[in-house]
Design a protein around this motif. Structure first.
Motif, mmCIF file in Angstrom:
data_model
loop_
_atom_site.group_PDB
_atom_site.id
_atom_site.type_symbol
_atom_site.label_atom_id
_atom_site.label_comp_id
_atom_site.label_asym_id
_atom_site.label_seq_id
_atom_site.Cartn_x
_atom_site.Cartn_y
_atom_site.Cartn_z
ATOM 1 N N ILE A 20 0.630 -0.870 -0.017
ATOM 2 C CA ILE A 20 0.186 0.087 -0.353
ATOM 3 C C ILE A 20 0.807 0.940 -0.225
ATOM 4 O O ILE A 20 0.243 2.433 -0.287
ATOM 5 C CB ILE A 20 -0.685 0.197 1.253
ATOM 6 N N VAL A 21 1.981 1.325 1.371
ATOM 7 C CA VAL A 21 2.666 2.169 1.119
ATOM 8 C C VAL A 21 3.529 2.995 -0.075
ATOM 9 O O VAL A 21 3.518 3.761 -1.337
ATOM 10 C CB VAL A 21 4.116 2.072 1.912
ATOM 11 N N GLY A 22 4.189 1.371 -1.065
ATOM 12 C CA GLY A 22 4.096 1.242 -1.925
ATOM 13 C C GLY A 22 3.617 2.138 -3.202
ATOM 14 O O GLY A 22 4.162 3.280 -4.156
ATOM 15 N N LYS A 23 2.493 2.210 -3.351
ATOM 16 C CA LYS A 23 1.667 2.521 -4.319
ATOM 17 C C LYS A 23 1.157 4.042 -4.286
ATOM 18 O O LYS A 23 1.210 4.498 -4.884
ATOM 19 C CB LYS A 23 -0.015 1.471 -4.135
ATOM 20 N N THR A 31 5.360 9.831 0.561
ATOM 21 C CA THR A 31 7.425 10.112 0.288
ATOM 22 C C THR A 31 8.640 9.544 1.304
ATOM 23 O O THR A 31 7.392 9.241 3.305
ATOM 24 C CB THR A 31 8.019 11.878 0.001
ATOM 25 N N GLY A 32 8.724 9.029 1.319
ATOM 26 C CA GLY A 32 10.126 8.412 2.376
ATOM 27 C C GLY A 32 9.312 7.174 2.479
ATOM 28 O O GLY A 32 8.296 6.617 1.579
ATOM 29 N N GLU A 39 0.861 8.523 10.599
ATOM 30 C CA GLU A 39 -0.181 9.333 10.714
ATOM 31 C C GLU A 39 0.346 9.824 9.014
ATOM 32 O O GLU A 39 -0.639 10.418 8.428
ATOM 33 C CB GLU A 39 0.604 10.391 11.675
ATOM 34 N N ALA A 40 1.091 9.977 9.082
ATOM 35 C CA ALA A 40 1.748 10.323 7.432
ATOM 36 C C ALA A 40 1.145 9.202 6.484
ATOM 37 O O ALA A 40 0.627 9.984 5.519
ATOM 38 C CB ALA A 40 3.364 10.523 6.710
ATOM 39 N N THR A 41 0.951 7.692 6.757
ATOM 40 C CA THR A 41 0.410 7.021 5.272
ATOM 41 C C THR A 41 -0.927 7.174 5.229
ATOM 42 O O THR A 41 -1.882 7.293 4.733
ATOM 43 C CB THR A 41 1.254 5.836 5.638
#
Ligand code: ZN
Length: 374
Positions: A20-23, A31-32, A39-41
């Motif tokens: 999910i993060v990659g997508k 980013t990162g 929280e950023a996700t």
């Protein structure tokens, strides 16, 4: 890639979260590195959900997962074909359907799912283009789709419907409903400069427009009170509830660069989905031209945007950025009540001109308030 069927939220980790993060990163939303659903996700997911009209909870359930997966496809990225047991879906299918529809090859619904109706439309298009009519979208079909332009946007069924609604509404202003949306408000002042606040100017202009529209028998509604600052979704929902004919959102612009100046008007348009509000575009053009003809504000032209207020309102809507409060020339104009009256008159005249049949329409800058068809 198999779709995970679980629900992912803050604190989760593992293979599915990494995917999910990659997508989200490939979509430019995150980013990162994020080993954990942090929280950023969650913020990236919320932003995506808002943009896609999903429920905004920052949690990836099956529906949000599918939407994230759909969003990565651009038309031409992969072969598109009809698989009855497992129809393909994605933004590329959405673009294909919008394009076919625009060219007059009807699909049942522009829904991003390659079903039998899309296959039929592709086959028909291929036949017309002298391509092998197999209903599968490969390189030669993509190329043909890219090359061909519709004769005129007026040929699009949805555009024709919108124009017909305007024609059926008739030229008289009396009885119509217009929502005026003064930008910002509450603790959100918008841009500030030279002692001016964007939120105050927007409200003042809205009141001037409201007064003029009221005098012509238009039901004019403001989307906020003087000291309120509802979010964009609430403003759009308000406009939809009033069943308005048109919606006008009022802003002034600003910039760190004091030289930036001028007036611009925005209407709903989305290149990705091939969708544009044709009446919105026409309305934007009229507003922009009337203001430019009556003032010495620099012409920054009209532009298509997918901002919530433009996208989520059912009626044609425009958003104006009337001058830069951070620019000495524009702010001096905006500070002058007589100038604001000129802007208000320009907008009311533009509203009138949306409804005037071509043979009754006046030249830009010529129509006066007293000549409106009430
Ligand atoms: Zn603003």
């Amino acid at each position: 890639m198999e779709s995970p069927h679980g629900v992912y939220r803050i604190g989760d980790s593992g293979e599915a979260v990494a995917e999910i993060v990659g997508k989200l990163q490939r979509l430019g939303l995150l980013t990162g590195g994020h080993d954990v659903y942090d929280e950023a996700t969650a913020n990236a997911v919320r932003g995506f959900q808002q943009e896609r009209g999903l429920m905004i909870d920052g949690i990836v359930g099956p529906q949000t997962y599918r939407a994230i997966d759909d969003a990565r496809w651009r038309l031409g990225d992969r072969l598109l074909t009809y698989v009855p047991s497992h129809p393909m879906s994605g933004d590329d299918v959405l673009s294909l359907q919008a394009k076919l529809q625009e060219l007059g090859f009807a699909v049942a619904r522009i829904d991003g799912i390659f079903a039998a109706d899309t296959q039929r439309a592709v086959t028909e298009f291929q036949r017309n283009m002298g391509l092998p009519a197999d209903g599968t979208c490969g390189p030669s079909t993509f190329k043909a789709l890219q090359r061909i332009r519709p004769m005129a946007t007026g040929g699009r069924p949805d555009a024709l419907r919108a124009r017909e609604a305007v024609r059926a509404a008739g030229p008289r202003l009396s009885g119509k409903t217009v929502v005026i949306d003064p930008g910002h408000g509450g603790f959100d002042y918008g841009w500030e400069g030279y002692g001016l606040r964007e939120s105050d100017i927007a409200y003042d202009l809205a009141a001037r427009i409201e007064g003029r529209l009221g005098a012509t028998g238009v039901r004019a509604y403001l989307s906020r009170g003087r000291d309120q600052g509802p979010d964009e979704l609430a403003r759009a929902a308000f406009a939809n509830e009033t069943d308005a004919n048109l919606c006008v959102s009022l802003h002034t612009d600003g910039s760190m660069n004091p030289a930036a100046q001028g007036v611009a008007t925005y209407f709903y348009g989305n290149d990705l989905h091939g969708a544009t509000s044709s009446v919105g575009e026409q309305f934007a053009g009229l507003v922009q031209r009337e203001i430019v003809a009556r003032t010495d504000l620099l012409n920054c032209h009209t532009h298509a945007k997918t901002w919530d207020l433009l996208r989520r309102t059912k009626m044609p809507a425009v958003r104006l950025e009337i001058g830069y409060v951070t620019n000495p020339h524009d702010s001096a104009r905006l500070a002058d009540p007589a100038f604001r009256d000129v802007i208000a008159e320009a907008i009311v005249v533009a509203i009138q001109r949306v409804y005037l049949p071509p043979d009754q329409d006046a030249a830009t800058g010529m129509l006066r308030f007293g000549q409106l068809t009430v």
